[in-house]
Write a protein that holds these residues in place. Sequence first.
Motif, PDB file in Angstrom:
ATOM      1  N   ARG A 144      -1.351   5.287   7.496  1.00 57.91           N
ATOM      2  CA  ARG A 144      -0.286   4.787   8.369  1.00 57.91           C
ATOM      3  C   ARG A 144       0.101   5.843   9.394  1.00 57.91           C
ATOM      4  O   ARG A 144       0.323   5.529  10.571  1.00 57.91           O
ATOM      5  CB  ARG A 144       0.916   4.366   7.530  1.00 57.91           C
ATOM      6  N   ILE A 186      -0.978  -3.428   9.998  1.00 62.88           N
ATOM      7  CA  ILE A 186       0.456  -3.149  10.132  1.00 62.88           C
ATOM      8  C   ILE A 186       1.288  -4.422  10.243  1.00 62.88           C
ATOM      9  O   ILE A 186       2.475  -4.363  10.542  1.00 62.88           O
ATOM     10  CB  ILE A 186       0.741  -2.248  11.351  1.00 62.88           C
ATOM     11  N   GLN A 198       5.941  -2.737   8.114  1.00 62.99           N
ATOM     12  CA  GLN A 198       5.128  -3.823   8.642  1.00 62.99           C
ATOM     13  C   GLN A 198       5.944  -4.725   9.553  1.00 62.99           C
ATOM     14  O   GLN A 198       7.154  -4.869   9.393  1.00 62.99           O
ATOM     15  CB  GLN A 198       4.549  -4.652   7.489  1.00 62.99           C
TER      16      GLN A 198
END
Length: 533
Positions: free
Chosen positions: A21, A205, A165
Amino acid sequence: MSFSPKPEAHLPNLGAPAFPRRWLAASIKAAMQVRLGRIEAFRRNPHGTQAAQLRYLLGQAQGTEWGQRYGFRPKLSPTAFAQRVPINPYETLYPDLERVLRGEPNVLWPGVVRWFSKSSGTTNARSKFLPVTPQALHGCHYRGGKDMLALHSTLYPDHGIFRGQGLSLGGSLTANPWRPQDADLRIGDVSAVIVQNLPGWAQFIRSPPLELALLADWDEKIERLARHTSQQNITSLAGVPTWTVVLIRRILELTGAQYIREVWPNLELFAHGAVAFGPYRELFHQLIPPDGADGGRRPMRYLEIYNASEGFFGLQDQADSEDLLLLLDYGIYYEFLPLDQIGTANPQAVPLEGVEVGRTYALIISTSAGLWRYLIGDTVRFTSTAPYRFRISGRTKHFLNAFGEEVVVENAEAAVAAACAATGALLTDFTAAPVYLQATTRGCHEWLVEFTHPPADAARFTQTLDQALRQLNSDYDAKRQHDLALSAPRLTVAPPGTFARWLRARGKLGGQHKVPRLANDRTVLDELKALCA
């Protein structure tokens, strides 16, 4: 919380590892810097950017049937282009669009078009089928999403949206009814087309998983989304305000939470479109208190976007204004038709450099999806020409003008918002239509409104609505003088769920579908009233 729902066992809970991430966030940040430079470039040189877009479109399509029919070539001037190609509403384009739907290549755009967005529009019951080419998908729709993130990150450098997200509410996909045997030709809401084709990094994401995102049954979708996403770290939302509220409420019911940021403490952005946000603002403030009383870790921000099946046209680029920046390097060439030209024998549209601040125009686009001088049905009003910023003012066929009052959707939404604010009401949805003159009665407007929380004083709501319209619209005010041409508006309150039942009965529940705000006939309003009985 009194109840903590479990995510569905067969669906992944994408609580992504920290290292990927962080790497992805760094990559996105680098890409956003590139786009910020290009956004600034078209802000500085809007007319040159638009001229380049027209050259690109004409060059790409010169070998198509339409290119040969109208003599497309890259050096064709905007004036010659406008003289050669007529302005086309959907009905005039449809015969050639149907050929494209049947798999015929090189009609409006090079090659075979494999994806189509299905839009009910808001003017009639028939669906519209609009091509989505790879060039439009990547150079327009995806670019809009990237630029939204880039502009938000610039406005709010302290954001943390990539630490969780993004939840987007979209539609569903079906086989192309003209080519059911070809699995590569698909039709669906533009949101579903986008989600299905997103690159891997974007799927990483976003939420929910494709299995949920593309469900066709919206009742089932909302239930399963609520259970699944209540266990995720949602940092941003994107969608239509009405359906976003439905989802949030279901999550609150399941979890026993009072505010949604008790479930999603890192939620900080709602990117909204399709309908004006003003009438829903107070409702969102109740679900997400702006004073931080819900324990949210960052201030909640709202970003308006203007995307449609035909393309991605505008983004809010200022923190203190809801004006939308016109997106000029998206494979779209814009023209603007003054409202007094609509319906004339030889309508004269103006290019970007010809628009005037404060004047309302119908939007005409030529795009990398093969839509040529297409009248999409939306109207816009420019607030600035340096850079070009605007607001959506309504629909070419959605206004109230039964008595010469010329009330547009922009007026209606602002007046309803004012009435809600004055009476403590919270809105679910509304529509309005005329009550026509009779032998012994004057005409008026009837407003059918479904409330989340009804006004404490219905008479005051109606009075405030009327007063706001008179302040916003001089034509309406003139017709209301002494009740001579137009009497005070009539309010009818619809029971909860009325608008959803109307949409469900027409197979339009969810996605971008919505009930028309205004109409000059009573068909929609009377159908809705029949459900209230």
